[in-house]
Scaffold this motif. Structure first.
Motif, PDB file in Angstrom:
ATOM      1  N   GLN A   3      -9.134 143.275  -8.038  1.00  0.00           N
ATOM      2  CA  GLN A   3      -7.885 143.817  -8.900  1.00  0.00           C
ATOM      3  C   GLN A   3      -8.303 144.909  -8.330  1.00  0.00           C
ATOM      4  O   GLN A   3      -7.141 146.068  -8.386  1.00  0.00           O
ATOM      5  CB  GLN A   3      -8.797 144.239 -10.408  1.00  0.00           C
ATOM      6  CG  GLN A   3      -7.811 144.561 -11.116  1.00  0.00           C
ATOM      7  CD  GLN A   3      -8.453 145.251 -12.610  1.00  0.00           C
ATOM      8  OE1 GLN A   3      -9.997 145.715 -12.835  1.00  0.00           O
ATOM      9  NE2 GLN A   3      -8.008 145.347 -13.605  1.00  0.00           N
ATOM     10  N   GLU A   4      -9.089 145.737  -7.353  1.00  0.00           N
ATOM     11  CA  GLU A   4      -9.266 146.865  -7.124  1.00  0.00           C
ATOM     12  C   GLU A   4      -8.511 147.098  -6.463  1.00  0.00           C
ATOM     13  O   GLU A   4      -7.221 148.394  -5.945  1.00  0.00           O
ATOM     14  CB  GLU A   4     -10.841 147.937  -6.940  1.00  0.00           C
ATOM     15  CG  GLU A   4     -11.803 147.768  -7.109  1.00  0.00           C
ATOM     16  CD  GLU A   4     -12.407 146.401  -8.339  1.00  0.00           C
ATOM     17  OE1 GLU A   4     -11.891 145.487  -7.827  1.00  0.00           O
ATOM     18  OE2 GLU A   4     -12.603 146.751  -9.456  1.00  0.00           O
ATOM     19  N   ARG A   6      -5.550 145.712  -5.155  1.00  0.00           N
ATOM     20  CA  ARG A   6      -4.172 145.312  -5.820  1.00  0.00           C
ATOM     21  C   ARG A   6      -3.946 146.584  -6.873  1.00  0.00           C
ATOM     22  O   ARG A   6      -2.474 147.408  -6.942  1.00  0.00           O
ATOM     23  CB  ARG A   6      -3.874 144.064  -7.367  1.00  0.00           C
ATOM     24  CG  ARG A   6      -2.917 143.974  -7.709  1.00  0.00           C
ATOM     25  CD  ARG A   6      -2.569 142.606  -8.439  1.00  0.00           C
ATOM     26  NE  ARG A   6      -4.025 141.975  -9.342  1.00  0.00           N
ATOM     27  CZ  ARG A   6      -5.096 141.591  -9.487  1.00  0.00           C
ATOM     28  NH1 ARG A   6      -5.206 141.166  -8.197  1.00  0.00           N
ATOM     29  NH2 ARG A   6      -5.763 141.945 -10.570  1.00  0.00           N
ATOM     30  N   MET A   7      -4.987 147.237  -7.873  1.00  0.00           N
ATOM     31  CA  MET A   7      -4.458 148.810  -8.018  1.00  0.00           C
ATOM     32  C   MET A   7      -4.243 149.599  -6.625  1.00  0.00           C
ATOM     33  O   MET A   7      -3.283 150.303  -6.916  1.00  0.00           O
ATOM     34  CB  MET A   7      -5.702 149.312  -8.831  1.00  0.00           C
ATOM     35  CG  MET A   7      -6.046 148.169 -10.140  1.00  0.00           C
ATOM     36  SD  MET A   7      -7.190 148.813 -10.747  1.00  0.00           S
ATOM     37  CE  MET A   7      -7.568 150.079 -10.960  1.00  0.00           C
ATOM     38  N   GLU A   8      -4.865 149.530  -5.848  1.00  0.00           N
ATOM     39  CA  GLU A   8      -4.548 150.384  -5.084  1.00  0.00           C
ATOM     40  C   GLU A   8      -2.982 150.595  -4.863  1.00  0.00           C
ATOM     41  O   GLU A   8      -1.972 151.092  -3.697  1.00  0.00           O
ATOM     42  CB  GLU A   8      -5.454 150.421  -3.872  1.00  0.00           C
ATOM     43  CG  GLU A   8      -7.171 150.683  -4.175  1.00  0.00           C
ATOM     44  CD  GLU A   8      -6.680 152.555  -4.277  1.00  0.00           C
ATOM     45  OE1 GLU A   8      -5.449 153.599  -3.994  1.00  0.00           O
ATOM     46  OE2 GLU A   8      -7.611 153.101  -4.703  1.00  0.00           O
ATOM     47  N   ILE A  10      -0.249 148.671  -6.135  1.00  0.00           N
ATOM     48  CA  ILE A  10       0.847 149.104  -7.075  1.00  0.00           C
ATOM     49  C   ILE A  10       0.792 151.028  -7.032  1.00  0.00           C
ATOM     50  O   ILE A  10       2.031 150.796  -7.318  1.00  0.00           O
ATOM     51  CB  ILE A  10       0.320 148.864  -8.902  1.00  0.00           C
ATOM     52  CG1 ILE A  10       0.052 147.056  -8.651  1.00  0.00           C
ATOM     53  CG2 ILE A  10       1.236 149.287 -10.153  1.00  0.00           C
ATOM     54  CD1 ILE A  10      -1.139 146.646 -10.123  1.00  0.00           C
ATOM     55  N   LEU A  11      -0.502 151.402  -6.720  1.00  0.00           N
ATOM     56  CA  LEU A  11      -0.375 153.173  -6.712  1.00  0.00           C
ATOM     57  C   LEU A  11       0.672 153.153  -5.754  1.00  0.00           C
ATOM     58  O   LEU A  11       1.601 153.794  -5.591  1.00  0.00           O
ATOM     59  CB  LEU A  11      -1.231 153.788  -6.532  1.00  0.00           C
ATOM     60  CG  LEU A  11      -1.533 154.811  -6.554  1.00  0.00           C
ATOM     61  CD1 LEU A  11      -0.966 155.640  -7.908  1.00  0.00           C
ATOM     62  CD2 LEU A  11      -2.923 155.513  -6.708  1.00  0.00           C
ATOM     63  N   ASP A  39      -4.048 145.346 -15.351  1.00  0.00           N
ATOM     64  CA  ASP A  39      -3.980 146.183 -14.444  1.00  0.00           C
ATOM     65  C   ASP A  39      -3.940 147.935 -14.375  1.00  0.00           C
ATOM     66  O   ASP A  39      -4.060 149.087 -14.532  1.00  0.00           O
ATOM     67  CB  ASP A  39      -3.829 145.769 -12.819  1.00  0.00           C
ATOM     68  CG  ASP A  39      -4.359 144.565 -12.567  1.00  0.00           C
ATOM     69  OD1 ASP A  39      -5.285 144.368 -12.841  1.00  0.00           O
ATOM     70  OD2 ASP A  39      -3.589 143.813 -11.599  1.00  0.00           O
ATOM     71  N   LEU A  40      -2.282 147.424 -15.463  1.00  0.00           N
ATOM     72  CA  LEU A  40      -2.273 148.704 -15.493  1.00  0.00           C
ATOM     73  C   LEU A  40      -2.909 149.263 -16.744  1.00  0.00           C
ATOM     74  O   LEU A  40      -2.809 151.088 -16.694  1.00  0.00           O
ATOM     75  CB  LEU A  40      -0.376 148.551 -16.677  1.00  0.00           C
ATOM     76  CG  LEU A  40       0.677 148.159 -15.535  1.00  0.00           C
ATOM     77  CD1 LEU A  40       2.273 147.851 -15.909  1.00  0.00           C
ATOM     78  CD2 LEU A  40       0.762 148.753 -13.841  1.00  0.00           C
ATOM     79  N   ARG A  42      -6.267 150.035 -17.063  1.00  0.00           N
ATOM     80  CA  ARG A  42      -7.209 150.460 -16.339  1.00  0.00           C
ATOM     81  C   ARG A  42      -7.006 151.733 -15.492  1.00  0.00           C
ATOM     82  O   ARG A  42      -7.198 152.403 -15.587  1.00  0.00           O
ATOM     83  CB  ARG A  42      -8.211 149.619 -15.061  1.00  0.00           C
ATOM     84  CG  ARG A  42      -8.991 149.712 -14.290  1.00  0.00           C
ATOM     85  CD  ARG A  42      -9.799 150.266 -14.638  1.00  0.00           C
ATOM     86  NE  ARG A  42     -11.055 150.507 -14.941  1.00  0.00           N
ATOM     87  CZ  ARG A  42     -11.966 151.961 -14.698  1.00  0.00           C
ATOM     88  NH1 ARG A  42     -12.196 152.532 -15.844  1.00  0.00           N
ATOM     89  NH2 ARG A  42     -13.112 151.929 -14.272  1.00  0.00           N
ATOM     90  N   MET A  43      -5.644 151.731 -15.201  1.00  0.00           N
ATOM     91  CA  MET A  43      -4.575 151.932 -14.516  1.00  0.00           C
ATOM     92  C   MET A  43      -4.839 154.149 -15.391  1.00  0.00           C
ATOM     93  O   MET A  43      -4.683 154.818 -14.615  1.00  0.00           O
ATOM     94  CB  MET A  43      -3.780 151.645 -13.380  1.00  0.00           C
ATOM     95  CG  MET A  43      -4.168 151.024 -11.785  1.00  0.00           C
ATOM     96  SD  MET A  43      -2.577 150.583 -11.528  1.00  0.00           S
ATOM     97  CE  MET A  43      -2.442 151.557 -10.312  1.00  0.00           C
ATOM     98  N   TRP A  48      -4.065 157.046 -13.251  1.00  0.00           N
ATOM     99  CA  TRP A  48      -3.402 157.114 -12.095  1.00  0.00           C
ATOM    100  C   TRP A  48      -2.199 156.989 -12.627  1.00  0.00           C
ATOM    101  O   TRP A  48      -1.343 157.203 -11.698  1.00  0.00           O
ATOM    102  CB  TRP A  48      -3.689 155.872 -11.335  1.00  0.00           C
ATOM    103  CG  TRP A  48      -5.390 155.883 -10.974  1.00  0.00           C
ATOM    104  CD1 TRP A  48      -5.871 156.645 -11.240  1.00  0.00           C
ATOM    105  CD2 TRP A  48      -5.939 154.807 -10.322  1.00  0.00           C
ATOM    106  NE1 TRP A  48      -7.175 156.682 -10.191  1.00  0.00           N
ATOM    107  CE2 TRP A  48      -6.993 155.616  -9.326  1.00  0.00           C
ATOM    108  CE3 TRP A  48      -5.088 153.330  -9.594  1.00  0.00           C
ATOM    109  CZ2 TRP A  48      -8.195 154.712  -9.048  1.00  0.00           C
ATOM    110  CZ3 TRP A  48      -6.062 152.967  -8.906  1.00  0.00           C
ATOM    111  CH2 TRP A  48      -7.703 153.203  -8.306  1.00  0.00           C
TER     112      TRP A  48
END
Length: 258
Positions: A3-4, A6-8, A10-11, A39-40, A42-43, A48
């Protein structure tokens, strides 16, 4: 992909495209809609992004800037290039306002003019100018803001009301279609008064400040005469600056060695 990671990713996608939809996350990273939504969520909790119907956008309101001493070390080569170019716009014998920006500090360090009178509320800029014998410095009084190293408040504004200047050099934390914005209203009030009392307003801002909006609006684009930066902004901002009659000076590193 965790997830971490993937979040990076996405950012990074958001920084490039400004907006992302849930279906795009599913297609790009081969995850379910529930996973994409988690994910969204959490971001957004991390600050973010801002979730929208069916996706997300980057936040348009930025809350703060770094500590002054930390900002002095950030993108120092860009700041120095901008400061050097801006210093070349100073005319001998002119009266100047200098605000509290770290980029304006680099201008003060590189000034070579004669018989200039400087008014500032920055204790660091006043300190840097002590070695320049041809410059007369007026340091505005007031309450000291320790973290960002400037003087502000009613006493500062009262003293500033006694002065006028040929040119104001100020930094910018955010430049959008709405104008110039800053995170702190007490410092912004001093900048606003400087703008009112200067014949010419020159903004020093690296390319990261375009499209960023902060808490407190100080001026519209109509109040700005020149912007000195290190890289051209996007086309829509270029058109806005032209529409408001703002001259854009773009400084590139290779030009510093010509």
């Amino acid at each position: 992909m965790y997830q971490e990671e993937r979040m990076e990713a996405i950012l990074d996608y958001l920084r490039e495209h400004r907006r992302v939809e849930v279906r795009e996350i599913c297609e790009l990273y081969q995850v379910s809609r529930d996973t994409a939504r988690r994910d969204l969520v959490r971001m957004e909790e991390l600050g973010w992004l801002v979730r929208t119907r069916g996706g997300a956008i980057l936040p348009t309101l930025h809350k703060d800037v770094g500590v002054y001493k930390t900002r002095l070390q950030t993108s120092s080569s860009e700041k120095k290039m901008i400061g050097q170019a801006a210093a070349g716009l100073i005319r001998d014998g002119h009266y100047l306002f200098l605000d509290t920006s770290t980029t304006v500090l680099t201008l003060a360090e590189q000034m070579t003019g004669c018989n200039n009178v400087i008014v500032t509320n920055s204790i660091d800029i006043a300190d840097r100018l002590t070695d320049k014998e041809s410059v007369q410095v007026y340091l505005l009084g007031g309450q000291l803001e320790r973290e960002h190293r400037y003087l502000c408040g009613s006493a500062t504004l009262a003293q500033l009301s006694e002065y006028y200047a040929d040119t104001l050099f100020l930094g910018a934390c955010g430049i959008t279609a709405d104008g110039l914005t800053y995170p702190h209203d007490e410092d912004g009030a001093v900048k606003r008064e400087m703008i009112r009392r200067a014949d010419r307003v020159i903004v020093l801002a690296d390319h990261t400040k375009f499209g960023k909006r902060m808490f407190y609006k100080v001026a519209s684009l109509d109040d700005v005469d020149i912007v000195v930066t290190d890289r051209a902004p996007e086309e829509d901002m270029l058109q806005l600056l032209e529409r408001h009659g703002v001259e854009l000076i773009i400084v590139r590193e290779d030009e510093q060695h010509d």
